[in-house]
Design a protein around this motif. Sequence first.
Motif, PDB file in Angstrom:
ATOM      1  N   ASN A 110       0.844  -1.192   0.000  1.00  6.27           N
ATOM      2  CA  ASN A 110       0.000   0.000   0.000  1.00  6.27           C
ATOM      3  C   ASN A 110       0.889   1.255   0.000  1.00  6.27           C
ATOM      4  O   ASN A 110       1.803   1.387   0.814  1.00  6.27           O
ATOM      5  CB  ASN A 110      -0.891  -0.057   1.255  1.00  6.27           C
ATOM      6  CG  ASN A 110      -1.769   1.160   1.403  1.00  6.27           C
ATOM      7  OD1 ASN A 110      -1.290   2.278   1.556  1.00  6.27           O
ATOM      8  ND2 ASN A 110      -3.077   0.942   1.361  1.00  6.27           N
ATOM      9  N   HIS A 111       0.587   2.170  -0.894  1.00  5.85           N
ATOM     10  CA  HIS A 111       1.402   3.371  -1.065  1.00  5.85           C
ATOM     11  C   HIS A 111       1.440   4.256   0.195  1.00  5.85           C
ATOM     12  O   HIS A 111       2.484   4.807   0.561  1.00  5.85           O
ATOM     13  CB  HIS A 111       0.837   4.158  -2.253  1.00  5.85           C
ATOM     14  CG  HIS A 111       1.543   5.430  -2.537  1.00  5.85           C
ATOM     15  ND1 HIS A 111       2.773   5.476  -3.141  1.00  5.85           N
ATOM     16  CD2 HIS A 111       1.202   6.721  -2.290  1.00  5.85           C
ATOM     17  CE1 HIS A 111       3.152   6.732  -3.253  1.00  5.85           C
ATOM     18  NE2 HIS A 111       2.217   7.517  -2.746  1.00  5.85           N
ATOM     19  N   LEU A 112       0.296   4.370   0.860  1.00  6.28           N
ATOM     20  CA  LEU A 112       0.247   5.234   2.056  1.00  6.28           C
ATOM     21  C   LEU A 112       1.060   4.635   3.192  1.00  6.28           C
ATOM     22  O   LEU A 112       1.767   5.340   3.910  1.00  6.28           O
ATOM     23  CB  LEU A 112      -1.196   5.433   2.517  1.00  6.28           C
ATOM     24  CG  LEU A 112      -2.147   6.032   1.508  1.00  6.28           C
ATOM     25  CD1 LEU A 112      -3.488   6.350   2.159  1.00  6.28           C
ATOM     26  CD2 LEU A 112      -1.567   7.283   0.914  1.00  6.28           C
ATOM     27  N   ALA A 114       3.583   2.762   2.768  1.00  3.09           N
ATOM     28  CA  ALA A 114       4.998   2.925   2.382  1.00  3.09           C
ATOM     29  C   ALA A 114       5.496   4.316   2.786  1.00  3.09           C
ATOM     30  O   ALA A 114       6.627   4.455   3.261  1.00  3.09           O
ATOM     31  CB  ALA A 114       5.165   2.700   0.884  1.00  3.09           C
ATOM     32  N   HIS A 115       4.643   5.338   2.642  1.00  2.00           N
ATOM     33  CA  HIS A 115       5.052   6.692   3.068  1.00  2.00           C
ATOM     34  C   HIS A 115       5.446   6.694   4.550  1.00  2.00           C
ATOM     35  O   HIS A 115       6.341   7.422   4.962  1.00  2.00           O
ATOM     36  CB  HIS A 115       3.926   7.707   2.846  1.00  2.00           C
ATOM     37  CG  HIS A 115       3.981   8.387   1.502  1.00  2.00           C
ATOM     38  ND1 HIS A 115       5.057   9.131   1.092  1.00  2.00           N
ATOM     39  CD2 HIS A 115       3.079   8.451   0.480  1.00  2.00           C
ATOM     40  CE1 HIS A 115       4.823   9.634  -0.123  1.00  2.00           C
ATOM     41  NE2 HIS A 115       3.627   9.223  -0.518  1.00  2.00           N
ATOM     42  N   ILE A 116       4.750   5.896   5.354  1.00  2.00           N
ATOM     43  CA  ILE A 116       5.092   5.825   6.787  1.00  2.00           C
ATOM     44  C   ILE A 116       6.539   5.332   6.942  1.00  2.00           C
ATOM     45  O   ILE A 116       7.299   5.826   7.760  1.00  2.00           O
ATOM     46  CB  ILE A 116       4.122   4.869   7.538  1.00  2.00           C
ATOM     47  CG1 ILE A 116       2.678   5.373   7.439  1.00  2.00           C
ATOM     48  CG2 ILE A 116       4.552   4.695   9.005  1.00  2.00           C
ATOM     49  CD1 ILE A 116       1.628   4.394   7.988  1.00  2.00           C
ATOM     50  N   VAL A 135       0.620  12.888   4.816  1.00  2.00           N
ATOM     51  CA  VAL A 135       0.041  14.095   4.196  1.00  2.00           C
ATOM     52  C   VAL A 135       0.651  14.307   2.824  1.00  2.00           C
ATOM     53  O   VAL A 135       1.822  14.662   2.712  1.00  2.00           O
ATOM     54  CB  VAL A 135       0.298  15.385   5.021  1.00  2.00           C
ATOM     55  CG1 VAL A 135      -0.942  15.859   5.705  1.00  2.00           C
ATOM     56  CG2 VAL A 135       1.435  15.251   5.997  1.00  2.00           C
ATOM     57  N   SER A 136      -0.162  14.089   1.801  1.00  2.00           N
ATOM     58  CA  SER A 136       0.378  14.256   0.453  1.00  2.00           C
ATOM     59  C   SER A 136      -0.642  14.948  -0.437  1.00  2.00           C
ATOM     60  O   SER A 136      -1.615  15.530   0.046  1.00  2.00           O
ATOM     61  CB  SER A 136       0.772  12.888  -0.097  1.00  2.00           C
ATOM     62  OG  SER A 136      -0.386  12.112  -0.270  1.00  2.00           O
ATOM     63  N   GLY A 137      -0.436  14.842  -1.750  1.00  2.00           N
ATOM     64  CA  GLY A 137      -1.320  15.522  -2.689  1.00  2.00           C
ATOM     65  C   GLY A 137      -2.672  14.832  -2.812  1.00  2.00           C
ATOM     66  O   GLY A 137      -3.670  15.455  -3.154  1.00  2.00           O
ATOM     67  N   MET A 299       8.644  12.945  -1.063  1.00  2.00           N
ATOM     68  CA  MET A 299       7.890  12.742  -2.291  1.00  2.00           C
ATOM     69  C   MET A 299       7.927  11.247  -2.620  1.00  2.00           C
ATOM     70  O   MET A 299       8.666  10.482  -2.018  1.00  2.00           O
ATOM     71  CB  MET A 299       8.506  13.549  -3.441  1.00  2.00           C
ATOM     72  CG  MET A 299       8.683  15.038  -3.140  1.00  2.00           C
ATOM     73  SD  MET A 299       7.183  15.867  -2.596  1.00  2.00           S
ATOM     74  CE  MET A 299       6.672  16.570  -4.144  1.00  2.00           C
ATOM     75  N   ASP A 300       7.106  10.863  -3.610  1.00  2.00           N
ATOM     76  CA  ASP A 300       7.014   9.442  -3.944  1.00  2.00           C
ATOM     77  C   ASP A 300       8.377   8.875  -4.346  1.00  2.00           C
ATOM     78  O   ASP A 300       9.110   9.489  -5.121  1.00  2.00           O
ATOM     79  CB  ASP A 300       6.009   9.254  -5.087  1.00  2.00           C
ATOM     80  CG  ASP A 300       4.597   9.562  -4.608  1.00  2.00           C
ATOM     81  OD1 ASP A 300       4.387   9.660  -3.385  1.00  2.00           O
ATOM     82  OD2 ASP A 300       3.706   9.697  -5.469  1.00  2.00           O
ATOM     83  N   ASN A 301       8.702   7.715  -3.808  1.00  2.00           N
ATOM     84  CA  ASN A 301       9.997   7.077  -4.095  1.00  2.00           C
ATOM     85  C   ASN A 301       9.880   5.583  -3.856  1.00  2.00           C
ATOM     86  O   ASN A 301       9.002   5.130  -3.107  1.00  2.00           O
ATOM     87  CB  ASN A 301      11.074   7.684  -3.187  1.00  2.00           C
ATOM     88  CG  ASN A 301      10.835   7.344  -1.729  1.00  2.00           C
ATOM     89  OD1 ASN A 301      11.244   6.292  -1.255  1.00  2.00           O
ATOM     90  ND2 ASN A 301      10.119   8.194  -1.008  1.00  2.00           N
TER      91      ASN A 301
HETATM   92 ZN    ZN Z   1       2.606   9.557  -2.286  1.00  2.00          ZN
END
Ligand code: ZN
Length: 331
Positions: A110-112, A114-116, A135-137, A299-301
Amino acid sequence: MYVLGIETSCDETSASLVKDGSRILSNVVASSLNMHKKYGGIVPEIAFRKQLETITAVVDSAVKQARIKLKDIKIISVTKGPGLLGSLLVGISFAKAASYSLGVPLLGVNHLYAHIYSGLFNVKKPKFPFVALVVSGGHTSLFYVKDFAKIRLLGSTQDDACGESFDKVAKILGLGYPGGPLIEKLAKQGNSKKIKFSCSGTKGALDFSFSGIKTAVLYYVKKHAILPKELTADIAASFQEAVIDALIKKSVLACKLKKTGHLVVGGGVVANSRLREKLFRETKDKGINTYFPPKELCMDNAAMVAGLGYQLFRKGLSSDLSLSADFPLFT
Ligand code: ZN
Ligand code: KG4
């Protein structure tokens, strides 16, 4: 154990090699952002066509920069959603083919979540459970992380995402896209106490709302036939401060309610220096330890995708070749 991460949920095409979920050996990010600027937002067709063209070169370059051989890769971790359907499919299809041809396990993450993980490289990881703010776009969510495989949503935005509100306010002020960095820059010259903006209340104590404040900015701007430069900077600063205060208030409340002294934050908006400073200071004062990603991982990575994939694999999880995109953009 070397994990290849692949991230293609929005406008970025990224591949990364991460060792044992903690050491980033390479993190290559190609973005089509410049091609979207004139449209004032991401155009999905442009994004995924560019991703189709670049994914092979991006993965090749990540493997070369990591100085490993293809046969050293032990897991392939890929973003399965949420995100743009065409974009997700490019990454997932590539990851499936690579997993099949190398004979290594595949993991859809899950992308969210992954941000964690982006704030947890090169640090002693916080003890579970902890609270996380993403918190993203496209998203603004608070999570309760019992472990990397057990993440529960505590609250989320009821309307616009936080980054989206920066983008919309920047448009109202005639600044361009993406709005976050432009508002941050302008806000530095403004007085954040000049105008009283605030984020609307929400039914759920841990939910967010950013559309009311955007409309308040719009009405404020409409009252002026000509906006003097100093006033534009004051609007940017006052808006930014109100949004930051709402993020801090809800995060602190979530930590209090869940009785944890650890907060992990991630997502594009966390690149904002004023948010980083104020959140660090205010949580420290309340005995909360906050984990921030370095700015380049906000940012996304793909590094964050590889890192989380490693942790999930260690918990016995994996995906099979029927993995498909989980694409609805939820907030
Ligand atoms: Zn993102
Ligand atoms: O996480 P991200 O790269 O993409 C999504 O998954 O959505 O976040 C992009 C968002 C954009 O809305 C952008 O305006 C915002 O993050 N952003 C910022 C800053 N840098 C990027 N917002 C506030 N301040 C910044 N410095």
